[in-house]
Design a protein around this motif. Structure first.
Motif, PDB file in Angstrom:
ATOM      1  N   GLY A 118     -46.583 113.606  60.267  1.00 38.10           N
ATOM      2  CA  GLY A 118     -47.976 113.744  60.678  1.00 38.10           C
ATOM      3  C   GLY A 118     -48.706 114.808  59.875  1.00 38.10           C
ATOM      4  N   MET A 119     -48.131 115.978  59.830  1.00 38.99           N
ATOM      5  CA  MET A 119     -48.816 117.141  59.256  1.00 38.99           C
ATOM      6  C   MET A 119     -49.226 116.932  57.802  1.00 38.99           C
ATOM      7  SD  MET A 119     -48.485 120.939  59.864  1.00 38.99           S
ATOM      8  CE  MET A 119     -50.092 120.796  60.524  1.00 38.99           C
ATOM      9  N   THR A 120     -48.377 116.238  57.054  1.00 35.03           N
ATOM     10  CA  THR A 120     -48.657 116.094  55.624  1.00 35.03           C
ATOM     11  C   THR A 120     -49.399 114.801  55.314  1.00 35.03           C
ATOM     12  OG1 THR A 120     -46.357 115.384  55.482  1.00 35.03           O
ATOM     13  CG2 THR A 120     -46.864 117.586  54.683  1.00 35.03           C
ATOM     14  N   GLY A 121     -49.782 114.070  56.345  1.00 37.05           N
ATOM     15  CA  GLY A 121     -50.688 112.964  56.114  1.00 37.05           C
ATOM     16  C   GLY A 121     -50.073 111.578  56.085  1.00 37.05           C
ATOM     17  N   GLY A 122     -48.940 111.407  56.785  1.00 34.91           N
ATOM     18  CA  GLY A 122     -48.494 110.037  57.012  1.00 34.91           C
ATOM     19  C   GLY A 122     -47.476 109.470  56.045  1.00 34.91           C
ATOM     20  N   GLN A 123     -46.548 110.286  55.593  1.00 35.32           N
ATOM     21  CA  GLN A 123     -45.461 109.747  54.771  1.00 35.32           C
ATOM     22  C   GLN A 123     -44.337 109.218  55.667  1.00 35.32           C
ATOM     23  OE1 GLN A 123     -46.514 113.014  54.478  1.00 35.32           O
ATOM     24  NE2 GLN A 123     -48.043 112.495  52.927  1.00 35.32           N
ATOM     25  N   GLY A 124     -43.469 108.407  55.081  1.00 36.95           N
ATOM     26  CA  GLY A 124     -42.350 107.844  55.837  1.00 36.95           C
ATOM     27  C   GLY A 124     -41.372 108.927  56.252  1.00 36.95           C
ATOM     28  N   SER A 125     -40.721 108.725  57.402  1.00 38.34           N
ATOM     29  CA  SER A 125     -39.724 109.681  57.894  1.00 38.34           C
ATOM     30  C   SER A 125     -38.422 108.921  58.148  1.00 38.34           C
ATOM     31  CB  SER A 125     -40.232 110.349  59.173  1.00 38.34           C
ATOM     32  OG  SER A 125     -39.680 109.728  60.323  1.00 38.34           O
ATOM     33  N   PRO A 126     -37.359 109.623  58.479  1.00 38.40           N
ATOM     34  CA  PRO A 126     -36.092 108.925  58.746  1.00 38.40           C
ATOM     35  C   PRO A 126     -36.144 108.033  59.982  1.00 38.40           C
ATOM     36  CG  PRO A 126     -35.714 111.264  58.363  1.00 38.40           C
ATOM     37  CD  PRO A 126     -37.192 111.078  58.487  1.00 38.40           C
ATOM     38  N   THR A 127     -37.227 108.145  60.779  1.00 41.08           N
ATOM     39  CA  THR A 127     -37.315 107.263  61.946  1.00 41.08           C
ATOM     40  C   THR A 127     -38.432 106.235  61.799  1.00 41.08           C
ATOM     41  OG1 THR A 127     -38.753 108.829  63.106  1.00 41.08           O
ATOM     42  CG2 THR A 127     -36.392 109.012  63.538  1.00 41.08           C
ATOM     43  N   THR A 128     -39.036 106.170  60.633  1.00 42.10           N
ATOM     44  CA  THR A 128     -40.042 105.121  60.419  1.00 42.10           C
ATOM     45  C   THR A 128     -39.347 103.758  60.510  1.00 42.10           C
ATOM     46  OG1 THR A 128     -41.283 106.582  58.956  1.00 42.10           O
ATOM     47  CG2 THR A 128     -41.740 104.227  58.767  1.00 42.10           C
ATOM     48  N   PRO A 129     -39.822 102.889  61.404  1.00 38.14           N
ATOM     49  CA  PRO A 129     -39.123 101.607  61.580  1.00 38.14           C
ATOM     50  C   PRO A 129     -39.140 100.786  60.285  1.00 38.14           C
ATOM     51  CG  PRO A 129     -40.726 101.982  63.334  1.00 38.14           C
ATOM     52  CD  PRO A 129     -40.961 103.041  62.306  1.00 38.14           C
ATOM     53  N   GLN A 130     -38.110 100.001  60.104  1.00 35.63           N
ATOM     54  CA  GLN A 130     -38.051  99.144  58.934  1.00 35.63           C
ATOM     55  C   GLN A 130     -39.296  98.249  58.932  1.00 35.63           C
ATOM     56  OE1 GLN A 130     -34.177  97.474  58.785  1.00 35.63           O
ATOM     57  NE2 GLN A 130     -34.044  97.805  56.591  1.00 35.63           N
ATOM     58  N   GLY A 131     -39.947  98.177  57.808  1.00 36.72           N
ATOM     59  CA  GLY A 131     -41.143  97.352  57.710  1.00 36.72           C
ATOM     60  C   GLY A 131     -42.435  98.091  57.981  1.00 36.72           C
ATOM     61  N   ALA A 132     -42.356  99.278  58.617  1.00 35.39           N
ATOM     62  CA  ALA A 132     -43.594  99.978  58.975  1.00 35.39           C
ATOM     63  C   ALA A 132     -44.252 100.590  57.741  1.00 35.39           C
ATOM     64  CB  ALA A 132     -43.309 101.059  60.014  1.00 35.39           C
ATOM     65  N   LEU A 133     -45.574 100.740  57.827  1.00 38.92           N
ATOM     66  CA  LEU A 133     -46.344 101.246  56.695  1.00 38.92           C
ATOM     67  C   LEU A 133     -46.568 102.749  56.803  1.00 38.92           C
ATOM     68  CD1 LEU A 133     -49.086  98.476  56.348  1.00 38.92           C
ATOM     69  CD2 LEU A 133     -46.894  98.686  55.136  1.00 38.92           C
ATOM     70  N   SER A 134     -46.454 103.398  55.671  1.00 36.90           N
ATOM     71  CA  SER A 134     -46.798 104.818  55.583  1.00 36.90           C
ATOM     72  C   SER A 134     -47.284 105.031  54.156  1.00 36.90           C
ATOM     73  CB  SER A 134     -45.570 105.689  55.863  1.00 36.90           C
ATOM     74  OG  SER A 134     -44.693 105.669  54.747  1.00 36.90           O
ATOM     75  N   THR A 135     -47.749 106.231  53.843  1.00 34.03           N
ATOM     76  CA  THR A 135     -48.275 106.429  52.494  1.00 34.03           C
ATOM     77  C   THR A 135     -47.178 106.356  51.440  1.00 34.03           C
ATOM     78  OG1 THR A 135     -48.043 108.816  52.621  1.00 34.03           O
ATOM     79  CG2 THR A 135     -50.154 107.915  53.310  1.00 34.03           C
ATOM     80  N   THR A 136     -45.944 106.588  51.850  1.00 35.92           N
ATOM     81  CA  THR A 136     -44.854 106.474  50.869  1.00 35.92           C
ATOM     82  C   THR A 136     -44.050 105.186  51.030  1.00 35.92           C
ATOM     83  OG1 THR A 136     -43.551 107.888  52.331  1.00 35.92           O
ATOM     84  CG2 THR A 136     -44.530 108.946  50.396  1.00 35.92           C
ATOM     85  N   THR A 137     -44.445 104.372  52.001  1.00 39.66           N
ATOM     86  CA  THR A 137     -43.837 103.041  52.108  1.00 39.66           C
ATOM     87  C   THR A 137     -44.981 102.036  52.203  1.00 39.66           C
ATOM     88  OG1 THR A 137     -43.689 103.224  54.523  1.00 39.66           O
ATOM     89  CG2 THR A 137     -41.741 103.862  53.277  1.00 39.66           C
ATOM     90  N   PRO A 138     -45.775 101.951  51.130  1.00 39.43           N
ATOM     91  CA  PRO A 138     -46.988 101.135  51.195  1.00 39.43           C
ATOM     92  C   PRO A 138     -46.683  99.644  51.331  1.00 39.43           C
ATOM     93  CG  PRO A 138     -46.645 101.981  48.967  1.00 39.43           C
ATOM     94  CD  PRO A 138     -45.633 102.652  49.840  1.00 39.43           C
ATOM     95  N   TYR A 139     -45.450  99.253  51.026  1.00 44.62           N
ATOM     96  CA  TYR A 139     -45.074  97.830  51.167  1.00 44.62           C
ATOM     97  C   TYR A 139     -44.200  97.613  52.386  1.00 44.62           C
ATOM     98  CZ  TYR A 139     -46.628  98.404  46.417  1.00 44.62           C
ATOM     99  OH  TYR A 139     -47.364  98.752  45.322  1.00 44.62           O
ATOM    100  N   GLY A 140     -44.135  98.599  53.258  1.00 43.79           N
ATOM    101  CA  GLY A 140     -43.262  98.498  54.428  1.00 43.79           C
ATOM    102  C   GLY A 140     -41.957  99.203  54.135  1.00 43.79           C
ATOM    103  N   SER A 141     -41.496 100.011  55.085  1.00 44.91           N
ATOM    104  CA  SER A 141     -40.278 100.781  54.847  1.00 44.91           C
ATOM    105  C   SER A 141     -39.089  99.858  54.636  1.00 44.91           C
ATOM    106  CB  SER A 141     -40.010 101.709  56.027  1.00 44.91           C
ATOM    107  OG  SER A 141     -38.754 102.321  55.846  1.00 44.91           O
ATOM    108  N   ALA A 142     -38.355 100.098  53.564  1.00 49.35           N
ATOM    109  CA  ALA A 142     -37.205  99.252  53.253  1.00 49.35           C
ATOM    110  C   ALA A 142     -35.927  99.798  53.882  1.00 49.35           C
ATOM    111  CB  ALA A 142     -37.038  99.166  51.738  1.00 49.35           C
ATOM    112  N   GLU A 143     -36.040 100.991  54.443  1.00 49.22           N
ATOM    113  CA  GLU A 143     -34.828 101.645  54.933  1.00 49.22           C
ATOM    114  C   GLU A 143     -34.669 101.466  56.439  1.00 49.22           C
ATOM    115  OE1 GLU A 143     -35.012 105.733  53.829  1.00 49.22           O
ATOM    116  OE2 GLU A 143     -35.492 105.287  51.734  1.00 49.22           O
TER     117      GLU A 143
END
Ligand code: TPP
Ligand code: SF4
Lengths: 262, 360, 179
Positions: free
Chosen positions: A125-150
C-alpha cells in the motif's frame, strides 16, 4: 477505559485513505487489549514500515516504529530483555512475509511470546500498489500489470507449520470474531499470529474490480469459509474454490514459549 | 586471556544485560562467552536468525533500558547498516563490536584488517556521526568495551568497538579493575518532551514500560517523537543536532597516547598496527620520532594533530588502503605518508624503521 | 629480554594449548609479560598448525613472532612449513619420533610421541613432554611456573598423567643436554 482512549488525540488526522481497512483492525486490536485490562504503561506496540505499520504512532503507549520487515526482530529484543512488558506487533503482508519472512518463521519456531497482527491487503500500500507475497495469482498490481504469475503465501499455514502457539484468520468484515481472536492471542503464551484481510481501496481495490470500498467488504463476507466447514468439505472430497477465504482458528497448541517470566 | 573474551568480560563488567547476534569469524568467541555468562548474571543471550535481526533485537532491548550489545565482522556488519541508521535516528544507546577481517565480501575470515573504518562512520545512509573506539591490546578490549557503554548511554548513539582479528584472537595479560565506572543514560524528566534536548544536545531517555508513552520512529520526527517527514526545518534541525551532539564534544571524547610531542616525524596509528609502531620507537630510541595512538578514531579530533607542534611528517600505518590517512590529510598541511597494508598481517617493525631511514 | 617461541605440529596434538600454557606460566607465575597468538583457519582443523608465544621482562610491544629464538616442532609438515627458515642462533626442539628433518641450528631431539605412548600409554600427552623438555632445555619459564600452568589447563582427572609427562620431558632434555 474503552478502546478509543488508547488513541493519541494529538495525532489526528491519520494518514489512512478513506475506506482503508487498517482502522478496523487497529480498533479491534485495541478493544481486545482493553478487554484484557492491560495498561498503557505495560504494553508496547512495535511495527515495521508500511501503511499498516503506522498504527503504533496513533496509540498512547510506548511504541517502536522500526525498519521495513524487522519489527518482529526488534520486538523479540524488547520481550527478551523485559518479559514483564506485553508486546504487540502490527505488520503488513509485505513487511511480514517478503522482507521480514525469515524473522517471521524464526519467531514462530522460537514461540516467542508476542502477538502479531498482520493487516493483509494483498498489496504494497505505502509504496503505491506493487505486488506482495500474498497478491493472489492473477491479481493486478503495478508490478504485475499482466496479473500475478506467482502463487500467494498462506500466512497462517506458514505460522502454524513453523510452530506458533495460536493462529487465526479473519477479515475486516468479521469485527467481533477478530476482537475475540486477538484477545485469545493476547491470552496465549508464546507466539500468536492473527491475520486480518483488509481492503485497500486505493491500491488493491481500484485495480482489481472492487470499485467501491463496500465491494471488497462484500467479497470478504461472501467468500469467507469457516475452517470447520472447509474441513468437512475436504473430508467429503469436495474442492474448495481458490477464491474462498478460510477463516477461524487455524492452530492452537501449547508448545513451551520463550520470553515468559518463569 | 583472549581479546574476544576480554571484550565480553568488559561488557559484563559494564552491566551489559543483553546480547543478540549471529556467529561470524573472527568475532564468535564474544557471542560464545556471552552465551555462557549472561544467563548467570540475570541477562539474556539470544542467537538471532541473521545480523539484521541481531542488531534489531539489541535496539529493542535497549529501549527497555538495558545495556545491550552485539558483535560481528565484515559481512554481518554490512547487513546491520540499515538498522544502525535507525539506532542513530532514534537515539538508541547500543554497543557494536566489529572484529575486523579482510574484505570486501567473505574475504579473509581468519585474517586481520581495518577495512571497515569508513564503513562504521559512513555506512548507513544519511548524515550522522558516531563514536568508534580502537583497542590495541587485550586490556583495551576490556577497558574500551566497558567505556563504549558509557559513551553510548551519554550520547545515545551506537558506539563501535572497531577491533581486528589480531587483537581479538591474541592472548595476553588482563588486569581486571576492581570497579568499572558507570555513566548511565539519564532518564527523561516526566513532563519533558521526549526528543527535546537541552545544552548537551542529548535528550533524557524515556525507557519503555515506565509510563512515558513515547513513540519512537526512524522517520524524521518532532520533539514529541511524532513523524514529521516533510518539514525541511524539522529535518534540518534534527539531523544537525544528531551530528552536533557528537561532533561538538569531539575534543572531550578524544582519547589517545602522545609520545615525543616535539618530534618532527610522527606515527599516527590505532588498533593493532600501534603495536608495530611501539616496537619501532622502543628499538630506535630517537626523540625526534613521535607517536600519536588513537583510542578513539571517530569522531576524529583534529586538535590532536597540533599537539605535535614541530611535526613535518605524519606516517600512518593501517591495515587498509589509507582510510584514516585520508581523514588526517583533510586536517593538516604537513606531509602525510599512508602505509597501507593488505593481506592480514601486521606491519613489520623493521619495515617501518626502514621507512624512517629513507625519510632522513 | 624478549624471547619468541614458535610451536608447530598437526591439528589435535595440542599445539595451541602448549603455547597458551607457556604464556600462562610466564604471566601468572613468573611475573613476566607474554603474548600468545596462533594461525586460525583450516589449519586449526588438521594439517600443519602453528602457535606462538612471546615472553619478555617488559611489556610485549609487537605481538607477532618475527624470528623465533626457540622452535618446538612436532610434525614433519610443521617443520617444512614453519621450521625450515630458522636462523643460526635459534634452538629447535623436535619430536624425533615424528620429524625426520634436522635444522641448521642447534637441535634437541626428544622422542616425545614414542615416550608418551610407551611409558605413559597416551599419545595425547606428547605436547606436555615437549613442554617439560622446553623448560628444562631453555629455562624460558621456571619449572614451578610450568607445573602450575599445566595444572590450571588440563582436564580434571588427568593432572597426574600430565605431571608425569612434564617430568618425563625434564628427564629427556637433561639426558640430551648432559648426556
Ligand atoms: C529496506 C526497504 N526496502 C523498501 C522499502 C520501501 N517500502 C516501504 S513500505 C513497503 C511495502 C509495504 O507493504 P506492506 O508491508 O504490505 O504494508 P502496507 O503498506 O500494504 O500496509 C516498501 C517496499 C523500505 N522502506 N525499506
Ligand atoms: S494505500 Fe491502501 S493500505 Fe494504505 S492507507 Fe490507503 S487504503 Fe490503506
Amino acid at each position: 477505559m474503552s478502546y478509543d482512549e488508547w488513541f493519541r488525540d494529538d495525532r489526528l488526522p491519520h494518514i489512512y485513505c478513506a475506506g482503508c481497512g487498517n482502522g478496523t483492525v487497529i480498533n479491534c486490536t485495541l478493544s481486545a487489549v482493553d478487554q484484557m485490562g492491560w495498561t498503557k504503561d505495560e504494553t508496547v506496540f512495535v511495527s515495521g514500515i508500511g501503511c499498516s505499520s503506522r498504527a503504533p504512532g496513533y496509540i498512547v503507549a510506548d511504541s517502536l516504529h522500526t525498519t521495513h520487515g524487522r519489527a518482529i526482530a526488534f520486538a523479540t529484543g524488547i520481550k527478551m530483555a523485559n518479559p514483564d512488558l506485553r508486546v504487540i506487533v502490527f505488520t503488513g503482508d509485505g513487511d511480514l512475509a517478503a522482507i521480514g519472512g525469515n524473522h517471521f518463521i524464526h519467531a514462530c519456531r522460537r514461540n516467542i511470546d508476542l502477538t502479531v497482527v498482520c493487516m493483509n491487503n494483498m498489496i504494497y500500500g505505502m509504496t503505491g500498489g506493487q505486488g506482495s507475497p500474498t497478491t493472489p495469482q492473477g491479481a493486478l498490481s503495478t508490478t504485475t500489470p499482466y496479473g500475478s504469475a506467482e502463487a500467494a503465501f498462506d500466512l497462517c499455514g506458514l505460522a502454524a507449520a513453523a510452530g506458533a502457539n495460536y493462529v487465526a484468520r479473519y477479515t475486516s468484515y468479521h469485527v467481533k470474531e477478530l476482537i475475540r481472536a486477538v484477545r485469545t492471542g493476547l491470552e496465549t503464551p508464546g507466539f500468536s499470529f492473527i491475520e486480518a484481510l483488509v481492503q485497500c481501496p486505493t491500491n488493491f481495490g481500484r485495480r482489481n474490480k472492487f470499485r467501491q470500498v463496500m465491494d471488497q467488504i462484500e467479497f470478504f463476507k461472501s467468500h469467507a469459509l469457516l475452517v470447520q466447514k472447509a474441513d468437512r468439505m475436504r473430508e467429503e472430497g469436495k474442492k474448495i474454490p481458490d477464491d474462498m477465504i478460510v477463516i477461524g482458528e487455524l492452530a492452537r497448541r501449547n508448545r513451551p514459549p520463550l520470553g515468559v517470566r518463569k | 586471556m583472549q581479546g574476544n573474551t576480554a571484550c565480553a568480560e568488559g561488557a559484563l563488567a559494564a552491566g551489559c544485560r543483553f546480547f543478540g547476534g549471529y556467529p561470524i569469524t573472527p568475532s564468535t568467541e564474544i557471542a560464545e562467552h556471552m552465551a555462557l555468562k549472561l544467563p548467570k548474571t540475570g541477562g539474556v543471550f539470544i542467537q538471532m536468525e541473521d545480523e539484521i535481526a541481531g542488531i534489531a533485537a539489541v535496539i529493542g532491548a535497549s529501549w527497555t533500558g538495558a545495556r545491550a550489545m552485539t558483535a560481528t565482522s565484515g559481512p554481518g556488519f554490512s547487513l546491520m547498516m540499515e538498522n544502525l541508521g535507525f539506532a542513530v535516528m532514534t537515539e538508541t544507546p547500543c554497543v557494536v563490536v566489529n572484529i575486523q577481517r579482510g574484505g570486501p565480501s567473505t574475504g579473509q575470515p581468519t585474517m586481520a584488517a581495518q577495512g571497515d573504518m569508513l564503513q562504521c562512520r559512513f555506512g548507513s545512509h544519511g548524515d550522522y556521526s558516531v563514536i568508534a573506539l580502537s583497542p590495541a591490546s587485550v586490556q583495551e578490549m576490556y577497558d574500551l568495551t566497558a567505556e563504549a557503554f558509557n559513551l553510548a548511554d551519554r550520547f545515545r548513539i551506537p558506539v563501535f568497538v572497531m577491533a581486528d582479528e589480531i587483537i581479538g584472537h591474541m592472548r595476553e595479560k588482563l588486569v581486571v579493575p576492581d570497579t568499572v565506572t558507570r555513566d548511565d543514560r539519564i532518564p527523561l524528566q516526566k513532563g519533558n518532551l521526549p526528543f527535546r534536548a537541552g545544552d548537551s544536545l542529548v535528550p533524557g531517555f524515556p525507557a519503555f514500560g515506565k509510563g512515558y508513552g513515547v513513540h519512537v520512529t526512524g522517520l524524521t520526527h518532532d520533539e514529541r517523537g511524532y513523524p514529521c517527514a516533510t518539514s525541511p526545518s524539522v529535518h534540518e534541525d534534527l539531523v544537525t543536532r544528531l551530528v552536533n551532539k557528537v561532533e561538538s564534544a569531539r575534543n572531550t571524547i578524544a582519547s589517545c597516547d602522545v609520545i615525543n610531542p616535539d618530534a618532527q616525524v610522527v606515527f599516527i596509528s590505532y588498533g593493532a598496527p600501534s603495536r608495530a609502531v611501539e616496537q619501532v620507537l622502543h628499538d630506535i630510541r630517537r626523540d625526534d620520532v613521535g607517536h600519536l595512538r588513537l583510542k578513539v578514531v571517530w569522531p576524529f579530533a583534529e586538535s590532536l594533530l597540533s599537539r605535535f607542534a614541530n611535526a613535518e611528517t605524519f606516517i600512518v600505518p593501517e591495515l587498509n588502503m589509507g582510510q584514516i590517512a585520508r581523514e588526517i590529510e583533510r586536517h593538516t598541511d604537513r606531509t602525510v605518508i599512508p602505509v597501507p597494508k593488505l593481506g592480514g598481517e601486521l606491519h613489520n617493525p623493521s619495515d617501518l624503521a626502514r621507512l624512517l631511514e629513507e625519510l632522513a | 629480554m624478549r624471547t619468541e617461541i614458535r610451536f608447530s605440529g598437526f591439528g589435535g596434538q595440542g599445539i595451541i594449548l602448549a603455547a597458551v600454557i607457556v604464556g600462562r606460566a610466564a604471566v601468572m607465575y613468573d611475573n613476566k609479560y607474554a603474548v600468545q597468538t596462533q594461525v586460525y583457519g583450516p589449519e586449526a582443523r588438521g594439517g600443519a598448525s602453528m602457535s606462538a608465544v612471546i615472553i619478555d621482562d617488559e611489556p610485549v610491544l609487537f605481538p607477532k613472532v618475527t624470528s623465533p629464538d626457540i622452535y618446538v616442532i612436532m610434525s614433519q609438515e610443521g617443520f617444512e612449513k614453519y621450521g625450515v627458515s630458522v636462523s643460526g642462533g635459534a634452538i629447535m626442539l623436535v619430536d624425533s619420533s615424528l620429524v625426520h628433518s634436522r635444522p641448521s641450528c642447534r637441535c634437541i631431539e626428544i622422542p616425545a610421541t614414542k615416550e608418551a605412548r610407551e611409558s605413559l600409554g597416551r599419545d595425547i600427552v606428547a605436547n606436555i613432554i615437549m613442554l617439560g623438555a622446553l623448560v628444562a632445555a631453555t629455562g624460558v619459564v621456571s619449572r614451578e611456573a610450568i607445573e602450575k600452568a599445566i595444572l590450571d589447563s588440563v582436564p580434571r582427572g588427568t593432572e597426574e598423567l600430565n605431571l608425569k609427562a612434564m617430568k618425563k620431558g625434564f628427564e629427556l632434555a637433561e639426558k640430551v643436554m648432559h648426556g
